[in-house]
Design a protein around this motif. Structure first.
Motif, mmCIF file in Angstrom:
data_model
loop_
_atom_site.group_PDB
_atom_site.id
_atom_site.type_symbol
_atom_site.label_atom_id
_atom_site.label_comp_id
_atom_site.label_asym_id
_atom_site.label_seq_id
_atom_site.Cartn_x
_atom_site.Cartn_y
_atom_site.Cartn_z
ATOM 1 N N GLN A 213 0.825 -1.191 0.000
ATOM 2 C CA GLN A 213 0.000 0.000 0.000
ATOM 3 C C GLN A 213 0.867 1.251 0.000
ATOM 4 N N VAL A 214 0.242 2.326 -0.447
ATOM 5 C CA VAL A 214 0.867 3.632 -0.394
ATOM 6 C C VAL A 214 -0.101 4.571 0.328
ATOM 7 N N GLN A 215 0.445 5.432 1.166
ATOM 8 C CA GLN A 215 -0.369 6.399 1.882
ATOM 9 C C GLN A 215 -0.381 7.717 1.110
ATOM 10 N N LEU A 216 -1.557 8.327 1.008
ATOM 11 C CA LEU A 216 -1.737 9.532 0.208
ATOM 12 C C LEU A 216 -2.385 10.626 1.040
ATOM 13 N N VAL A 217 -1.896 11.841 0.877
ATOM 14 C CA VAL A 217 -2.450 12.997 1.562
ATOM 15 C C VAL A 217 -2.627 14.125 0.556
ATOM 16 N N GLU A 218 -3.872 14.578 0.381
ATOM 17 C CA GLU A 218 -4.158 15.689 -0.520
ATOM 18 C C GLU A 218 -4.057 17.015 0.217
ATOM 19 N N SER A 219 -3.751 18.048 -0.537
ATOM 20 C CA SER A 219 -3.760 19.399 -0.012
ATOM 21 C C SER A 219 -3.979 20.368 -1.160
ATOM 22 N N GLY B 272 5.294 5.375 1.780
ATOM 23 C CA GLY B 272 5.102 3.948 1.933
ATOM 24 C C GLY B 272 5.822 3.141 0.868
ATOM 25 N N ARG B 273 5.103 2.738 -0.150
ATOM 26 C CA ARG B 273 5.659 1.930 -1.222
ATOM 27 C C ARG B 273 6.352 2.788 -2.262
ATOM 28 N N PRO B 274 7.201 2.179 -3.095
ATOM 29 C CA PRO B 274 7.876 2.949 -4.151
ATOM 30 C C PRO B 274 6.874 3.670 -5.040
ATOM 31 N N PHE B 275 7.006 4.975 -5.104
ATOM 32 C CA PHE B 275 6.020 5.804 -5.763
ATOM 33 C C PHE B 275 5.985 5.592 -7.267
ATOM 34 N N SER B 276 7.127 5.376 -7.872
ATOM 35 C CA SER B 276 7.204 5.272 -9.320
ATOM 36 C C SER B 276 6.491 4.045 -9.870
ATOM 37 N N SER B 277 6.157 3.093 -9.031
ATOM 38 C CA SER B 277 5.483 1.880 -9.475
ATOM 39 C C SER B 277 3.964 2.006 -9.467
ATOM 40 N N TYR B 278 3.433 3.196 -9.200
ATOM 41 C CA TYR B 278 1.997 3.426 -9.103
ATOM 42 C C TYR B 278 1.503 4.399 -10.162
ATOM 43 N N VAL C 209 -5.642 11.001 -14.633
ATOM 44 C CA VAL C 209 -4.717 10.001 -14.126
ATOM 45 C C VAL C 209 -3.384 10.153 -14.839
ATOM 46 N N ILE C 210 -2.326 9.815 -14.123
ATOM 47 C CA ILE C 210 -1.004 9.787 -14.726
ATOM 48 C C ILE C 210 -0.336 8.465 -14.376
ATOM 49 N N ALA C 211 0.120 7.791 -15.390
ATOM 50 C CA ALA C 211 0.904 6.573 -15.240
ATOM 51 C C ALA C 211 2.160 6.777 -16.084
ATOM 52 N N TRP C 212 2.299 6.007 -17.176
ATOM 53 C CA TRP C 212 3.323 6.283 -18.162
ATOM 54 C C TRP C 212 2.842 7.340 -19.161
ATOM 55 N N ASN C 213 1.545 7.641 -19.091
ATOM 56 C CA ASN C 213 0.937 8.691 -19.881
ATOM 57 C C ASN C 213 -0.200 9.288 -19.063
ATOM 58 N N THR C 214 -0.979 10.168 -19.662
ATOM 59 C CA THR C 214 -2.055 10.837 -18.936
ATOM 60 C C THR C 214 -3.373 10.712 -19.676
ATOM 61 N N PRO D 293 -1.277 0.146 -8.214
ATOM 62 C CA PRO D 293 -0.042 -0.460 -8.711
ATOM 63 C C PRO D 293 -0.125 -0.644 -10.218
ATOM 64 N N LEU D 294 0.952 -0.342 -10.905
ATOM 65 C CA LEU D 294 0.943 -0.446 -12.357
ATOM 66 C C LEU D 294 0.628 -1.857 -12.827
ATOM 67 N N SER D 295 0.977 -2.845 -12.031
ATOM 68 C CA SER D 295 0.677 -4.223 -12.395
ATOM 69 C C SER D 295 -0.822 -4.512 -12.371
ATOM 70 N N TYR D 296 -1.613 -3.714 -11.660
ATOM 71 C CA TYR D 296 -3.064 -3.866 -11.582
ATOM 72 C C TYR D 296 -3.801 -2.912 -12.511
ATOM 73 N N TYR D 297 -3.110 -1.963 -13.050
ATOM 74 C CA TYR D 297 -3.711 -0.809 -13.706
ATOM 75 C C TYR D 297 -4.343 -1.201 -15.034
ATOM 76 N N THR D 298 -5.664 -1.070 -15.105
ATOM 77 C CA THR D 298 -6.385 -1.373 -16.335
ATOM 78 C C THR D 298 -7.364 -0.250 -16.661
ATOM 79 N N ASP D 299 -8.533 -0.271 -16.036
ATOM 80 C CA ASP D 299 -9.557 0.734 -16.310
ATOM 81 C C ASP D 299 -9.285 1.980 -15.470
ATOM 82 N N TYR D 300 -8.681 2.952 -16.090
ATOM 83 C CA TYR D 300 -8.193 4.114 -15.348
ATOM 84 C C TYR D 300 -9.297 4.967 -14.754
ATOM 85 N N ASN D 301 -10.504 4.923 -15.323
ATOM 86 C CA ASN D 301 -11.591 5.746 -14.830
ATOM 87 C C ASN D 301 -12.514 5.025 -13.850
#
Length: 123
Positions: A1-7, A26-32, A50-55, A97-105
């Motif tokens: 898991q990764v912990q997220l805080v908005e501001s 938490g977890r390596p950020f670049s993998s999400y 959303v941003i992954a390898w593209n937007t 996680p990028l390994s789970y990433y499919t339907d971005y919306n």
């Protein structure tokens, strides 16, 4: 898991701008992939960007909002320009996680969520 805080949320007049930040730990950020969603009272949570390898952006915000990330700072930003009253909502960042990433919306794609930050656009 990764912990997220908005501001960065707040009250702004129509036509104004805000920049939201989502800080991760938490977890390596670049993998999400990191997305932004918003939810207005009485409405379903909806995809914004959303941003992954593209937007990708919702049609309603294309040309007005820009998502970016700084992996060194483990932060994702949402620059919101030309704000409209219909942009009023609680904004959430979410990570997949990028390994789970499919339907971005689809919110179910994301397993980590921030607490939300209120954006209110006055007319």
């Amino acid at each position: 898991q990764v912990q997220l805080v908005e501001s960065g949320g707040g009250l702004v007049q129509a036509g104004g701008s805000l920049r939201l930040s989502c800080a991760a730990s938490g977890r390596p950020f670049s993998s999400y992939a990191v997305g932004w969603f918003r939810q207005a009272p009485g409405k379903e949570r909806e995809f914004v960007a959303v941003i992954a390898w593209n937007t990708y952006y919702a049609d309603s915000v294309k040309g007005r909002f820009t998502i970016s990330r700084d992996n060194a700072k483990k932060t994702v930003y949402l620059q919101m320009n030309s704000l409209k009253s219909e942009d009023t909502a609680v904004y959430y960042c979410a990570a997949s996680p990028l390994s789970y990433y499919t339907d971005y919306n689809n919110p179910r794609t994301y397993d980590s969520w921030g607490q939300g930050t209120q954006v209110t656009v006055s007319s």
